[in-house]
Design a protein around this motif. Sequence first.
Motif, short mmCIF file in Angstrom:
data_model
loop_
_atom_site.label_atom_id
_atom_site.label_comp_id
_atom_site.label_asym_id
_atom_site.label_seq_id
_atom_site.Cartn_x
_atom_site.Cartn_y
_atom_site.Cartn_z
N GLU A 158 0.70 -1.25 -0.18
CA GLU A 158 0.04 0.06 0.01
C GLU A 158 0.79 1.35 0.09
N ARG A 162 0.84 3.95 -3.26
CA ARG A 162 0.29 5.09 -2.98
C ARG A 162 1.44 6.35 -3.72
N SER A 163 2.46 5.88 -3.86
CA SER A 163 3.63 6.75 -4.81
C SER A 163 3.56 6.33 -6.06
N PRO A 165 0.78 4.25 -8.27
CA PRO A 165 -0.52 3.48 -8.49
C PRO A 165 -0.16 2.49 -9.54
N ALA A 205 -8.06 7.06 -4.44
CA ALA A 205 -6.81 7.73 -4.13
C ALA A 205 -6.83 8.82 -2.98
N LEU A 208 -6.83 7.62 0.40
CA LEU A 208 -5.44 7.06 0.70
C LEU A 208 -4.30 8.03 1.04
N ALA A 209 -4.66 9.37 0.60
CA ALA A 209 -4.07 10.64 1.00
C ALA A 209 -3.38 10.51 2.54
N ASP A 210 -2.20 11.04 2.55
CA ASP A 210 -1.64 11.13 3.89
C ASP A 210 -2.33 11.76 4.83
N PRO A 214 -5.88 6.42 7.78
CA PRO A 214 -5.70 5.03 7.11
C PRO A 214 -6.83 4.14 7.92
#
Length: 233
Positions: A158, A162-163, A165, A205, A208-210, A214
């Motif tokens: 994961e 995220r970095s 896709p 997306a 799932l952004a910082d 989570p």
Amino acid sequence: MLRSLVCVFLTRHVGARRREFVYAVKNCRDIEFGNFRGRDGRELAIELAGQRRAMMFDYLRDAILVPVPTSGAGVDEPGDDLWSGRDLARMLAQEYGVEFRELLRRRVAIDKSSSGTVARNLRRHVESIELVGPAPRRPVVLVDDFVASGSTLCGCAEVLLRSAPDLAVKGFAVAYSPAPRGRTERGASRFRNPGVRVEWPRQPAAKLADSECPEQALTARARCRRGSARRDR
């Protein structure tokens, strides 16, 4: 929707001799009893993988081997001798002529996966692991010693996805824990099981952004099931 990856493994974590083999790998030591007594567990793992050399060459072709971070704090520092995933990844990279890179780092210590729910551990893995350097552009094989719930692999994948896709991510491990009684595959021979498929929730997306939590994005329980060893994203 679910993300998934395939993890190839050498054996199941059942039986005293196989358990001793796995413990020797995890603890970076020699095997203490059985047919392979006195052998370094990590070296034996590479030797056993070589029994399926053609498959291993195909599975690792053009990939970057990335060790899965351990759960404790400080264990990812240079000079630490008890990171078996790192040792295995280096040895595999040398044996099969592929790249080794430490792309993932544990920022803070967490409890082991066996101590909580898979969803909770997925969240904690995502929160505690970070990518080191730029995102890879070639397929990644995550290398670990033992797959239990699969939450560590899910968390690592994961973080990578995220970095990047569209990155192809799969896994390699020495052993995995079989399904509960009544669901274990029948007739599985020693060191010849093809792999387990590990799945976890796939979210948009934005979720799932910082900046998002989570825990809200990773709510369903991950699961391992029998699957063929092919490339998955």
